[in-house]
Design an enzyme around this catalytic site. Structure first.
Site, PDB file in Angstrom:
ATOM      1  N   HIS A 508      42.282  46.623  39.984  1.00  0.00           N
ATOM      2  CA  HIS A 508      42.943  46.449  41.293  1.00  0.00           C
ATOM      3  C   HIS A 508      41.915  46.531  42.421  1.00  0.00           C
ATOM      4  O   HIS A 508      41.844  45.631  43.266  1.00  0.00           O
ATOM      5  CB  HIS A 508      44.013  47.532  41.464  1.00  0.00           C
ATOM      6  CG  HIS A 508      44.664  47.539  42.810  1.00  0.00           C
ATOM      7  ND1 HIS A 508      45.914  46.997  43.037  1.00  0.00           N
ATOM      8  CD2 HIS A 508      44.247  48.022  44.020  1.00  0.00           C
ATOM      9  CE1 HIS A 508      46.237  47.135  44.309  1.00  0.00           C
ATOM     10  NE2 HIS A 508      45.228  47.763  44.929  1.00  0.00           N
ATOM     11  N   GLU A 509      41.145  47.608  42.441  1.00  0.00           N
ATOM     12  CA  GLU A 509      40.174  47.759  43.524  1.00  0.00           C
ATOM     13  C   GLU A 509      39.119  46.663  43.472  1.00  0.00           C
ATOM     14  O   GLU A 509      38.633  46.200  44.508  1.00  0.00           O
ATOM     15  CB  GLU A 509      39.522  49.146  43.471  1.00  0.00           C
ATOM     16  CG  GLU A 509      40.494  50.302  43.694  1.00  0.00           C
ATOM     17  CD  GLU A 509      41.289  50.188  44.986  1.00  0.00           C
ATOM     18  OE1 GLU A 509      40.767  49.615  45.956  1.00  0.00           O
ATOM     19  OE2 GLU A 509      42.430  50.671  45.026  1.00  0.00           O
ATOM     20  N   HIS A 512      40.040  43.647  45.394  1.00  0.00           N
ATOM     21  CA  HIS A 512      39.638  43.699  46.796  1.00  0.00           C
ATOM     22  C   HIS A 512      38.182  43.253  46.941  1.00  0.00           C
ATOM     23  O   HIS A 512      37.833  42.519  47.882  1.00  0.00           O
ATOM     24  CB  HIS A 512      39.769  45.127  47.335  1.00  0.00           C
ATOM     25  CG  HIS A 512      41.165  45.583  47.580  1.00  0.00           C
ATOM     26  ND1 HIS A 512      42.033  44.940  48.448  1.00  0.00           N
ATOM     27  CD2 HIS A 512      41.853  46.653  47.090  1.00  0.00           C
ATOM     28  CE1 HIS A 512      43.191  45.583  48.484  1.00  0.00           C
ATOM     29  NE2 HIS A 512      43.113  46.626  47.669  1.00  0.00           N
ATOM     30  N   HIS A 515      37.828  39.598  46.780  1.00  0.00           N
ATOM     31  CA  HIS A 515      38.312  39.016  48.032  1.00  0.00           C
ATOM     32  C   HIS A 515      37.219  39.053  49.099  1.00  0.00           C
ATOM     33  O   HIS A 515      36.939  38.053  49.768  1.00  0.00           O
ATOM     34  CB  HIS A 515      39.562  39.781  48.492  1.00  0.00           C
ATOM     35  CG  HIS A 515      40.292  39.143  49.623  1.00  0.00           C
ATOM     36  ND1 HIS A 515      41.245  39.811  50.360  1.00  0.00           N
ATOM     37  CD2 HIS A 515      40.208  37.908  50.175  1.00  0.00           C
ATOM     38  CE1 HIS A 515      41.736  39.006  51.291  1.00  0.00           C
ATOM     39  NE2 HIS A 515      41.113  37.857  51.204  1.00  0.00           N
TER      40      HIS A 515
END
Length: 717
Positions: A508-509, A512, A515
């Site tokens: 999940h992290e 980021h 992104h």
């Protein structure tokens, strides 16, 4: 000035206090025609030096450097803004909007470093700095947002935007800038502006107070004996023993630290119900013990001031104010989505509880399922139904291998390559690892910092941070960013094994990180995306964790290095929708309470009573507690960032589930064409276009909430 101007003052509480230095060096050319002033000899004020476009000097930072650095950087930013506001030339996009985007860069750098230190290395000295400088930085931000001459120039550019020959992107920049200033009080009269700034400064003080009290409670621990740890896996015992040694406990005692990574394995595996209850109560009552670290009065003040501020700015509630620049747009739309999912989630919990009660009876236990029992009996049901235990999975989830797995994902989908260069880059703690990031052609993309372990002085949870973002206007091309997790660090020489939940957090992290490494925008003011879009790229990348390619190549047993057996992979796949009632209710109850709290026009609440009453009203199952109870809800009360915004995870997950469906529809979840379109349309474009329109350009329609329901195994009717 991406932080200094374009973020609300309260979001700047991460910035700091203390001593001075002198030797002066000439300043570089100042933006906006501001006079050049000699820069003191302070490493925080120097341009970042070294390779990769310059790196933060984390290894040379001390608390006493921050106060003089902030004093100088704020004064410099003030000169830059005054030069823009008082420019005798007619206002244009270049001499007003772009000049503002270039201003305050030194303050941004100081603030980036301070935010790292207060989040990850929070000593009493840094906490004192945070208390002093939070309000002062809020005031510095308000000084810009409430500057009438500056706003008049912005308004002039905004009103002439369609006739001034601006590109569509430039029109979007000035429109967003104008609307941001209005939302932050630029149209208020002088007396109202003074009141608004007082609100913002007091909120900054309260945010720091909340964060520091919560951190203090998270440094506490429960002592257990070997006998009480029956059923607990050896690696968890080893970590608790290491924590006990760190805290100088007698030999034979174990320390269960009051953080999620340490608590959840105890709640899942410990056979001793009394220990589970004791650990659970300590964890869910952080900030709620009627002692020096109690946060309830702090929360009460925050909620009241937020409501007063919203009313001053002309909004019905804090939630209405916060949601102006979101994809959902209004509290009602967010609540509509949440309540579409909530009944199905509660119904699934009832089914899960019945299954757990049956297991408890077969084991001869009391069939009543209390909140400290849920994870324990959930694991028993998983073993019965799928012949699958988290303890069976964990030996295959060695942290270093899973890091390689997430890098593989980034390489296969987007061509990003990660080469470790730990030791060649300044870091703020010896545990930090670093990687040089390049693209398919070998061109520099950035530096990735991995801060994986919990430690004293580090806030709980997991997060991603950028120290420098890509911006064509600023000539900055090499991204510097980190992932910060709180995995339990074992003793020396012991393997770092993480749970499936931790592995999902890791991916999940890293979503980021993908992104921000792919983001490629010209204007800094178009870097940030709406709060309910931010979690979308992170959540969608969780999906690749349990793909056969990642499991077969990177889920290798820490002792034998053998890949995960195919039949175990198949059992994991079969269990993917298991326990979705618990996961959804735990999260969604927190989001519903957040929105209910911040939609109140008066903001007058007793936090504990409000929480109880709201949960009763929505029908919260008694077997589950909120993932974040209000007294420890850092998302809401350590800044404004996620206030009236915790729904964002669900909003983003709707897009995430629908995006994963797009990859599945391509016939290959690694499909290069789909990945390329995803990157080009959604991941690389920041906020250059409306995010809902961008999603429609990618998918051909709005996201389908049924994809989310199907993914969680809930009925779509």
């Amino acid at each position: 000035m991406k932080k200094s101007i374009f973020l609300a003052g309260a979001a700047l509480i991460a910035l700091g206090t203390t001593t001075a230095c002198t030797t002066a060096t000439p300043d570089a050319a100042a933006p906006g025609g501001a006079a050049s002033v000699a820069v003191p000899d302070n490493i925080l004020l120097a341009d970042w030096a070294g390779p990769y476009g310059g790196l933060p000097p984390f290894d040379r930072v001390t608390p006493e450097l921050f106060s003089p650095a902030f004093e100088f950087a704020i004064a410099e930013q003030r000169r830059e803004i005054e030069a823009i506001a008082n420019n005798p030339a007619a206002p244009t996009f270049a001499n007003t909007v772009e000049a503002m985007e270039r201003a305050g860069r030194r303050l941004d750098r100081v603030g980036s470093v301070f935010g790292v230190m207060t989040s990850n290395m929070s000593t009493p000295a840094y906490q004192a700095l945070q208390r002093e400088w939070g309000p002062r930085l809020a005031a510095a931000s308000d000084e810009i947002n409430l500057n009438p001459a500056l706003f008049q120039r912005i308004r002039s550019v905004y009103e002439a935007r369609e006739s001034a020959g601006l590109s569509a992107q430039e029109q979007r920049v000035v429109t967003r800038l104008y609307e941001q200033f209005v939302r932050r009080g630029a149209n208020l009269n002088p007396e109202q502006k003074q009141q608004l700034s007082a609100f913002n400064q007091e909120l900054a003080r309260l945010f720091a107070q909340f964060s520091q009290r919560l951190l203090a409670d998270e440094q506490t621990f429960i002592v257990a004996t070997a006998a009480q740890l029956g059923g607990v896996p050896q690696d968890v015992r080893n970590a608790a023993a290491a924590a006990a040694r760190e805290r100088n406990l007698p030999e034979g005692q174990f320390a269960i630290v009051n953080t999620r990574s340490a608590v959840d394995p105890i709640l899942t595996f410990a056979d001793d119900e009394a220990l589970r209850e004791r650990v659970w109560r300590a964890f869910v009552n952080r900030g709620d013990n009627n002692d020096a670290n109690d946060t309830n009065d702090t929360i009460r003040q925050i909620v009241r001031i937020r409501a007063q501020r919203a009313r001053l700015l002309g909004y019905e509630s804090h939630a209405h104010w916060r949601m102006q620049d979101t994809m959902a747009g209004t509290p009602a739309r967010a609540q509509e989505l949440m309540m579409r999912v909530w009944p199905a989630a509660v119904a699934r919990v009832r089914e899960e509880v019945r299954d757990q009660e049956a297991v408890a009876r077969r084991l001869g236990h009391n069939p009543r399922i209390d909140p400290w029992d849920y994870r324990y009996y959930m694991e028993k049901v998983r073993q019965e139904r799928f012949n699958l235990s988290q303890d069976e999975i964990k030996p295959y989830f060695q942290l270093s291998n899973m890091i390689e797995g997430m890098f593989h994902m980034a390489g296969q989908l987007y061509g990003l390559q990660f080469r470790e260069n730990t030791g060649q880059v300044p870091v703020f703690h010896p545990d930090i690892r670093t990687w040089h990031v390049t693209d398919r052609e070998g061109r520099d993309v950035g530096i990735f910092y991995g801060d994986m372990f919990a430690r004293t002085g580090k806030r709980s949870g997991a997060w991603a941070t950028t120290y420098r973002s890509r911006s064509g206007l600023l000539g900055e091309d090499i991204v510097l960013g980190s992932n910060n997790n709180n995995f339990t660090k074992p003793g020396p020489g012991e393997p770092v094994l993480i749970s499936l939940d931790d592995a999902e957090t890791l991916f999940h992290e890293f979503g980021h990180a993908i992104h921000y490494f792919l983001s490629d925008v010209h204007h800094p003011n178009l870097l940030g995306t709406p709060r309910d879009f931010v979690e979308y790229p992170s959540q969608v990348h969780e999906n690749w964790l349990l793909t056969p390619e990642i499991l077969n190549r990177f889920a290798r047993h820490y002792q034998t290095n053998q890949p995960m057996p195919q039949e175990l992979v198949q059992r994991i796949e079969a269990a993917q929708q298991f326990n979705q009632g618990f996961a959804t209710v735990e999260y969604l109850s927190s989001a519903l309470v957040d929105m209910a709290l911040h939609i109140r026009p008066d903001g007058e609440v007793d936090p504990d009573a409000f929480e109880r009453e709201t949960l009763a009203r929505i029908g919260m199952p008694h077997e589950i507690v909120m993932r974040h109870r209000l007294p420890q809800f850092g998302h809401l009360f350590s800044s404004d960032a996620y206030s009236a915004g915790y729904y964002s995870y669900l909003w983003s997950e709707t897009m995430d589930a629908d995006t994963w469906a797009a990859f599945e529809e391509a016939g290959n979840v690694w499909d290069p064409a789909t990945a390329r379109r995803f990157a080009e349309i959604l991941l690389s474009t920041g906020n250059e276009t409306d995010r809902a329109a961008a999603y429609r350009a990618f998918r051909g329609r709005d996201p389908d909430v049924n994809a989310l329901l199907r993914k969680r195994g809930f009925p779509t009717e």
